[in-house]
Scaffold this motif. Sequence first.
Motif, PDB file in Angstrom:
ATOM      1  N   ALA A  20       0.830  -1.210   0.000  1.00  0.00           N
ATOM      2  CA  ALA A  20       0.000   0.000   0.000  1.00  0.00           C
ATOM      3  C   ALA A  20       0.861   1.255   0.000  1.00  0.00           C
ATOM      4  CB  ALA A  20      -0.930  -0.016   1.207  1.00  0.00           C
ATOM      5  N   ALA A  21       1.951   1.257   0.767  1.00  0.00           N
ATOM      6  CA  ALA A  21       2.831   2.432   0.818  1.00  0.00           C
ATOM      7  C   ALA A  21       3.524   2.651  -0.522  1.00  0.00           C
ATOM      8  CB  ALA A  21       3.854   2.265   1.930  1.00  0.00           C
ATOM      9  N   VAL A  22       3.976   1.569  -1.149  1.00  0.00           N
ATOM     10  CA  VAL A  22       4.604   1.690  -2.472  1.00  0.00           C
ATOM     11  C   VAL A  22       3.602   2.259  -3.465  1.00  0.00           C
ATOM     12  CG1 VAL A  22       5.652   0.435  -4.385  1.00  0.00           C
ATOM     13  CG2 VAL A  22       6.224  -0.174  -2.030  1.00  0.00           C
ATOM     14  N   ALA A  23       2.394   1.728  -3.467  1.00  0.00           N
ATOM     15  CA  ALA A  23       1.363   2.191  -4.403  1.00  0.00           C
ATOM     16  C   ALA A  23       1.040   3.659  -4.173  1.00  0.00           C
ATOM     17  CB  ALA A  23       0.106   1.340  -4.240  1.00  0.00           C
ATOM     18  N   ARG A  24       0.885   4.049  -2.904  1.00  0.00           N
ATOM     19  CA  ARG A  24       0.544   5.441  -2.586  1.00  0.00           C
ATOM     20  C   ARG A  24       1.651   6.403  -3.017  1.00  0.00           C
ATOM     21  NH1 ARG A  24       0.711   5.066   2.656  1.00  0.00           N
ATOM     22  NH2 ARG A  24       2.846   5.853   2.733  1.00  0.00           N
ATOM     23  N   ASP A  25       2.884   6.072  -2.674  1.00  0.00           N
ATOM     24  CA  ASP A  25       3.981   7.007  -2.907  1.00  0.00           C
ATOM     25  C   ASP A  25       4.406   7.066  -4.371  1.00  0.00           C
ATOM     26  OD1 ASP A  25       3.909   7.519  -0.217  1.00  0.00           O
ATOM     27  OD2 ASP A  25       5.590   6.206   0.276  1.00  0.00           O
ATOM     28  N   LEU A  26       4.170   5.978  -5.114  1.00  0.00           N
ATOM     29  CA  LEU A  26       4.589   5.948  -6.519  1.00  0.00           C
ATOM     30  C   LEU A  26       3.413   6.089  -7.487  1.00  0.00           C
ATOM     31  CD1 LEU A  26       7.341   3.177  -6.514  1.00  0.00           C
ATOM     32  CD2 LEU A  26       7.533   5.605  -5.943  1.00  0.00           C
ATOM     33  N   ASN A  27       2.233   6.380  -6.933  1.00  0.00           N
ATOM     34  CA  ASN A  27       1.042   6.637  -7.752  1.00  0.00           C
ATOM     35  C   ASN A  27       0.606   5.436  -8.591  1.00  0.00           C
ATOM     36  OD1 ASN A  27       0.797   9.401  -6.913  1.00  0.00           O
ATOM     37  ND2 ASN A  27       2.505   9.896  -8.274  1.00  0.00           N
ATOM     38  N   TYR A  28       0.597   4.266  -7.953  1.00  0.00           N
ATOM     39  CA  TYR A  28       0.048   3.065  -8.553  1.00  0.00           C
ATOM     40  C   TYR A  28      -1.126   2.589  -7.699  1.00  0.00           C
ATOM     41  CZ  TYR A  28       4.333   2.529 -11.362  1.00  0.00           C
ATOM     42  OH  TYR A  28       5.366   2.714 -12.233  1.00  0.00           O
ATOM     43  N   SER A  29      -1.874   1.623  -8.226  1.00  0.00           N
ATOM     44  CA  SER A  29      -2.827   0.911  -7.384  1.00  0.00           C
ATOM     45  C   SER A  29      -2.088  -0.254  -6.727  1.00  0.00           C
ATOM     46  CB  SER A  29      -3.999   0.391  -8.208  1.00  0.00           C
ATOM     47  OG  SER A  29      -3.558  -0.630  -9.089  1.00  0.00           O
ATOM     48  N   PRO A  30      -2.509  -0.676  -5.515  1.00  0.00           N
ATOM     49  CA  PRO A  30      -1.858  -1.832  -4.885  1.00  0.00           C
ATOM     50  C   PRO A  30      -1.890  -3.080  -5.769  1.00  0.00           C
ATOM     51  CG  PRO A  30      -3.208  -0.670  -3.285  1.00  0.00           C
ATOM     52  CD  PRO A  30      -3.504  -0.049  -4.627  1.00  0.00           C
ATOM     53  N   SER A  31      -2.987  -3.269  -6.508  1.00  0.00           N
ATOM     54  CA  SER A  31      -3.073  -4.449  -7.373  1.00  0.00           C
ATOM     55  C   SER A  31      -2.044  -4.380  -8.502  1.00  0.00           C
ATOM     56  CB  SER A  31      -4.478  -4.591  -7.944  1.00  0.00           C
ATOM     57  OG  SER A  31      -4.832  -3.454  -8.722  1.00  0.00           O
ATOM     58  N   ALA A  32      -1.781  -3.166  -9.009  1.00  0.00           N
ATOM     59  CA  ALA A  32      -0.780  -3.021 -10.076  1.00  0.00           C
ATOM     60  C   ALA A  32       0.615  -3.349  -9.554  1.00  0.00           C
ATOM     61  CB  ALA A  32      -0.819  -1.609 -10.642  1.00  0.00           C
ATOM     62  N   VAL A  33       0.927  -2.886  -8.343  1.00  0.00           N
ATOM     63  CA  VAL A  33       2.230  -3.201  -7.743  1.00  0.00           C
ATOM     64  C   VAL A  33       2.357  -4.701  -7.530  1.00  0.00           C
ATOM     65  CG1 VAL A  33       3.718  -2.888  -5.731  1.00  0.00           C
ATOM     66  CG2 VAL A  33       2.420  -0.950  -6.641  1.00  0.00           C
ATOM     67  N   SER A  34       1.302  -5.303  -6.984  1.00  0.00           N
ATOM     68  CA  SER A  34       1.321  -6.746  -6.736  1.00  0.00           C
ATOM     69  C   SER A  34       1.505  -7.525  -8.034  1.00  0.00           C
ATOM     70  CB  SER A  34       0.011  -7.152  -6.049  1.00  0.00           C
ATOM     71  OG  SER A  34      -0.012  -8.533  -5.798  1.00  0.00           O
ATOM     72  N   HIS A  35       0.824  -7.104  -9.104  1.00  0.00           N
ATOM     73  CA  HIS A  35       0.949  -7.797 -10.393  1.00  0.00           C
ATOM     74  C   HIS A  35       2.375  -7.700 -10.924  1.00  0.00           C
ATOM     75  CE1 HIS A  35       0.003  -9.234 -14.408  1.00  0.00           C
ATOM     76  NE2 HIS A  35       0.553  -8.138 -14.911  1.00  0.00           N
ATOM     77  N   GLN A  36       2.975  -6.493 -10.838  1.00  0.00           N
ATOM     78  CA  GLN A  36       4.339  -6.315 -11.343  1.00  0.00           C
ATOM     79  C   GLN A  36       5.335  -7.180 -10.569  1.00  0.00           C
ATOM     80  OE1 GLN A  36       5.517  -4.458 -14.049  1.00  0.00           O
ATOM     81  NE2 GLN A  36       3.330  -4.410 -14.522  1.00  0.00           N
ATOM     82  N   LEU A  37       5.141  -7.287  -9.264  1.00  0.00           N
ATOM     83  CA  LEU A  37       6.054  -8.103  -8.469  1.00  0.00           C
ATOM     84  C   LEU A  37       5.839  -9.582  -8.732  1.00  0.00           C
ATOM     85  CD1 LEU A  37       6.051  -6.089  -5.123  1.00  0.00           C
ATOM     86  CD2 LEU A  37       7.825  -6.156  -6.886  1.00  0.00           C
ATOM     87  N   SER A  38       4.616  -9.974  -9.033  1.00  0.00           N
ATOM     88  CA  SER A  38       4.363 -11.367  -9.427  1.00  0.00           C
ATOM     89  C   SER A  38       5.077 -11.688 -10.729  1.00  0.00           C
ATOM     90  CB  SER A  38       2.860 -11.613  -9.579  1.00  0.00           C
ATOM     91  OG  SER A  38       2.198 -11.483  -8.349  1.00  0.00           O
TER      92      SER A  38
END
Length: 302
Positions: A20-38
């Motif tokens: 959530a912090a990564v998504a908030r600070d980098l202007n992504y959605s949490p699901s987008a961050v999770s998908h990229q890390l997957s």
Amino acid sequence: MLNVHRLTLLRELHRRGTLAAVARDLNYSPSAVSHQLSQLEKEAGVPLLEPVGRGVKLTDAARMLVSRTDEILAVLDRAEADLAASTPTVSGTLRVTSFHSALATILPTALTLLSARHPDLRVEVFHREIGAAFDGLAAHLYDLVIGDQWPDEPDPVRPGMERQELFADPMLLVMPADRPEPTEPADLTELADARWAIDPEYLPGGRWVRRMLAQAGVVPEVLCDTDDPLLQAHLVRTGHAVAVIPSLLVGSFLDQTRALPLPGGPARLLYTAVREGQTGHPAVRAFRAALASAARRESPEI
């Protein structure tokens, strides 16, 4: 092959702790961050994240990748700088982050100089608090920070970044023009009954002003807790408060007020900071040169 952008997201998760912090600070959605890390996990072929409660934590393999990511990004920074230096013109986009008083004074003058000297260079400006500015510089959201260091406060510049001094900016006690004048330099004990416009305590400037007043035995009655020096100056100008204002704002911002030096002549240090690999980038060098010229024009102390 490992995707560099996804490696950067993994590094930011290591730094910030939660998706959530990564998504908030980098202007992504949490699901987008999770998908990229997957996707990065598939590229790596080994587990990188493991669930912990409602969150995740990095595996040993992920932490190894994070340690290598800093090296990779530094090499890419140097490659980008070398590539830009091979062309005859200074061009591209430079993302700059800064604070209120620089944005209101030296930065506009620097932009005017840059537009004349390097019309192909585009500058994007972001107003950020100093912690967020350096987080963004480390995350490659920004290319250059215009920062300030207050007396007795730690240097905010982080490892892997390069700092270049601009100038020392003396701090002034600013009062309404009709307030009885204290001795010069200002005797702060004579202002025990004053109401103050002052930076929040969580900011370096706010901490420093409160320490200075405490050392003089003054407990400030705070009228306005704000990090906006222009609002502070306006409250002084309209007779509602006293404030400590940087010399950089001397001039039209402080008309109808009276400014006095503070005991000991304290000053904040203004500087620019970039990632070490970007030090030789033509856009960085051009911007720093324009900013130095602007500082000589706008600062009363240079």
